[in-house]
Design a protein around this motif. Sequence first.
Motif, PDB file in Angstrom:
ATOM      1  N   ALA A 148       0.815  -1.217   0.000  1.00  0.00           N
ATOM      2  CA  ALA A 148       0.000   0.000   0.000  1.00  0.00           C
ATOM      3  C   ALA A 148       0.851   1.271   0.000  1.00  0.00           C
ATOM      4  CB  ALA A 148      -0.931   0.000   1.216  1.00  0.00           C
ATOM      5  N   ARG A 149       2.172   1.115   0.034  1.00  0.00           N
ATOM      6  CA  ARG A 149       3.102   2.261   0.062  1.00  0.00           C
ATOM      7  C   ARG A 149       2.797   3.205   1.225  1.00  0.00           C
ATOM      8  NH1 ARG A 149       6.135   2.736  -4.607  1.00  0.00           N
ATOM      9  NH2 ARG A 149       5.580   1.237  -6.238  1.00  0.00           N
ATOM     10  N   MET A 150       2.561   2.597   2.385  1.00  0.00           N
ATOM     11  CA  MET A 150       2.320   3.382   3.593  1.00  0.00           C
ATOM     12  C   MET A 150       3.524   4.275   3.876  1.00  0.00           C
ATOM     13  SD  MET A 150       1.626   1.872   7.432  1.00  0.00           S
ATOM     14  CE  MET A 150       1.525   2.953   8.858  1.00  0.00           C
ATOM     15  N   ASN A 151       3.269   5.480   4.354  1.00  0.00           N
ATOM     16  CA  ASN A 151       4.349   6.404   4.703  1.00  0.00           C
ATOM     17  C   ASN A 151       5.350   5.701   5.627  1.00  0.00           C
ATOM     18  OD1 ASN A 151       5.363   8.464   6.966  1.00  0.00           O
ATOM     19  ND2 ASN A 151       5.170   9.560   5.026  1.00  0.00           N
ATOM     20  N   LEU A 152       6.637   5.723   5.240  1.00  0.00           N
ATOM     21  CA  LEU A 152       7.643   4.947   5.975  1.00  0.00           C
ATOM     22  C   LEU A 152       7.788   5.419   7.414  1.00  0.00           C
ATOM     23  CD1 LEU A 152       9.785   2.740   5.935  1.00  0.00           C
ATOM     24  CD2 LEU A 152      11.433   4.443   5.119  1.00  0.00           C
ATOM     25  N   GLY A 153       7.776   6.740   7.630  1.00  0.00           N
ATOM     26  CA  GLY A 153       7.902   7.258   8.994  1.00  0.00           C
ATOM     27  C   GLY A 153       6.784   6.770   9.888  1.00  0.00           C
ATOM     28  N   LYS A 154       5.536   6.825   9.353  1.00  0.00           N
ATOM     29  CA  LYS A 154       4.379   6.338  10.109  1.00  0.00           C
ATOM     30  C   LYS A 154       4.503   4.844  10.367  1.00  0.00           C
ATOM     31  CE  LYS A 154       0.371   8.897   9.148  1.00  0.00           C
ATOM     32  NZ  LYS A 154      -0.920   9.050   8.456  1.00  0.00           N
ATOM     33  N   PHE A 155       4.931   4.123   9.347  1.00  0.00           N
ATOM     34  CA  PHE A 155       5.088   2.676   9.456  1.00  0.00           C
ATOM     35  C   PHE A 155       6.073   2.326  10.574  1.00  0.00           C
ATOM     36  CE2 PHE A 155       7.699  -1.036   8.316  1.00  0.00           C
ATOM     37  CZ  PHE A 155       6.722  -2.020   8.342  1.00  0.00           C
ATOM     38  N   ILE A 156       7.203   3.004  10.619  1.00  0.00           N
ATOM     39  CA  ILE A 156       8.219   2.722  11.639  1.00  0.00           C
ATOM     40  C   ILE A 156       7.694   3.043  13.030  1.00  0.00           C
ATOM     41  CG2 ILE A 156      10.467   3.449  12.533  1.00  0.00           C
ATOM     42  CD1 ILE A 156      11.383   3.758   9.623  1.00  0.00           C
ATOM     43  N   ILE A 157       6.968   4.159  13.164  1.00  0.00           N
ATOM     44  CA  ILE A 157       6.437   4.551  14.480  1.00  0.00           C
ATOM     45  C   ILE A 157       5.430   3.524  14.989  1.00  0.00           C
ATOM     46  CG2 ILE A 157       4.996   6.238  15.686  1.00  0.00           C
ATOM     47  CD1 ILE A 157       6.338   8.391  13.935  1.00  0.00           C
ATOM     48  N   PHE A 158       4.441   3.188  14.146  1.00  0.00           N
ATOM     49  CA  PHE A 158       3.402   2.244  14.574  1.00  0.00           C
ATOM     50  C   PHE A 158       3.975   0.848  14.806  1.00  0.00           C
ATOM     51  CE2 PHE A 158       0.394   5.345  12.641  1.00  0.00           C
ATOM     52  CZ  PHE A 158      -0.446   5.493  13.737  1.00  0.00           C
ATOM     53  N   THR A 159       4.872   0.425  13.912  1.00  0.00           N
ATOM     54  CA  THR A 159       5.503  -0.885  14.074  1.00  0.00           C
ATOM     55  C   THR A 159       6.335  -0.925  15.349  1.00  0.00           C
ATOM     56  OG1 THR A 159       5.599  -1.285  11.687  1.00  0.00           O
ATOM     57  CG2 THR A 159       7.124  -2.529  13.060  1.00  0.00           C
ATOM     58  N   GLY A 160       7.108   0.140  15.575  1.00  0.00           N
ATOM     59  CA  GLY A 160       7.956   0.199  16.769  1.00  0.00           C
ATOM     60  C   GLY A 160       7.148   0.168  18.051  1.00  0.00           C
ATOM     61  N   LEU A 161       6.031   0.894  18.074  1.00  0.00           N
ATOM     62  CA  LEU A 161       5.192   0.909  19.282  1.00  0.00           C
ATOM     63  C   LEU A 161       4.582  -0.467  19.534  1.00  0.00           C
ATOM     64  CD1 LEU A 161       3.367   4.351  18.890  1.00  0.00           C
ATOM     65  CD2 LEU A 161       5.117   3.750  20.577  1.00  0.00           C
ATOM     66  N   GLY A 162       4.083  -1.097  18.467  1.00  0.00           N
ATOM     67  CA  GLY A 162       3.507  -2.435  18.623  1.00  0.00           C
ATOM     68  C   GLY A 162       4.545  -3.452  19.070  1.00  0.00           C
ATOM     69  N   ALA A 163       5.725  -3.384  18.461  1.00  0.00           N
ATOM     70  CA  ALA A 163       6.798  -4.305  18.833  1.00  0.00           C
ATOM     71  C   ALA A 163       7.252  -4.069  20.269  1.00  0.00           C
ATOM     72  CB  ALA A 163       7.983  -4.147  17.874  1.00  0.00           C
ATOM     73  N   LEU A 164       7.287  -2.802  20.678  1.00  0.00           N
ATOM     74  CA  LEU A 164       7.697  -2.475  22.042  1.00  0.00           C
ATOM     75  C   LEU A 164       6.731  -3.062  23.063  1.00  0.00           C
ATOM     76  CD1 LEU A 164       9.591  -0.960  23.986  1.00  0.00           C
ATOM     77  CD2 LEU A 164       8.149   1.072  23.654  1.00  0.00           C
ATOM     78  N   VAL A 165       5.434  -2.948  22.786  1.00  0.00           N
ATOM     79  CA  VAL A 165       4.429  -3.509  23.698  1.00  0.00           C
ATOM     80  C   VAL A 165       4.603  -5.025  23.797  1.00  0.00           C
ATOM     81  CG1 VAL A 165       1.960  -3.934  24.024  1.00  0.00           C
ATOM     82  CG2 VAL A 165       2.749  -1.664  23.344  1.00  0.00           C
ATOM     83  N   TRP A 166       4.741  -5.692  22.635  1.00  0.00           N
ATOM     84  CA  TRP A 166       4.865  -7.148  22.636  1.00  0.00           C
ATOM     85  C   TRP A 166       6.144  -7.594  23.337  1.00  0.00           C
ATOM     86  CZ3 TRP A 166       2.228 -11.261  22.680  1.00  0.00           C
ATOM     87  CH2 TRP A 166       2.783 -12.489  22.363  1.00  0.00           C
TER      88      TRP A 166
END
Length: 225
Positions: A148-166
């Motif tokens: 979907a060509r999601m904005n990379l900055g947004k992708f890193i932030i959301f991915t990082g937050l989810g990974a941090l919680v897990w």
Amino acid sequence: MILDLVPLAIFDASQFFSWFVENANYWFVFIFMIIESSFIPFPSELVVPPAAYLAMQEGSSMNIYIVTLVATAGAIVGAIINYYLALWVGRPIVYAFANSRAGHALLIDSAKVEKAEAYFDKHGAISTFIGRLIPAVRQLISIPAGLARMNLGKFIIFTGLGALVWNAVLAGLGYFLSRFVSLNQLYTTIEEYNVYLSYIGYAIGILCICFIAYNLLRPHPEKKA
């Protein structure tokens, strides 16, 4: 069970666990979490809980908070690999690979990719956060984000937050087990707790969805001119 997550012909979870416990350090946590977060099937339960457990032992060279952060950094790098692979090769090749023998050997098939895509389409950008908590979606949610060509900055932030919680949940398990489980019992105990980890991931994901839905649906007071 952790052993059910990877093909036994390729990987012996118990042997890896023993090796990792003997050789654990920040670099190995980082490297194996990159692998876990990419398209290669590898359970994070074999990395973060034992590393956190060892970090809580007297005289350990590791710190449980740094273990969590390093694991999260590795997860982000692995997710970026998936993101760019999907971005560069496109949907037809992603599905062709998923349906190939190589894809099946890595426990990937078109149904799993479709599930990740549907999840992404339904929940939008926030799915990269919630998806990191959901078994069977966690490793693949980066693929539809790349497609979907999601904005990379947004992708890193959301991915990082989810990974941090897990990873915080996994590190918490390691901390908890360090209080009453011997090193010899650690692997079998993590095996026993693995199903509860899945439930925790689902529960956190559902709570996040409910919170987002509440904020979207609740009436907002109109601003005065």
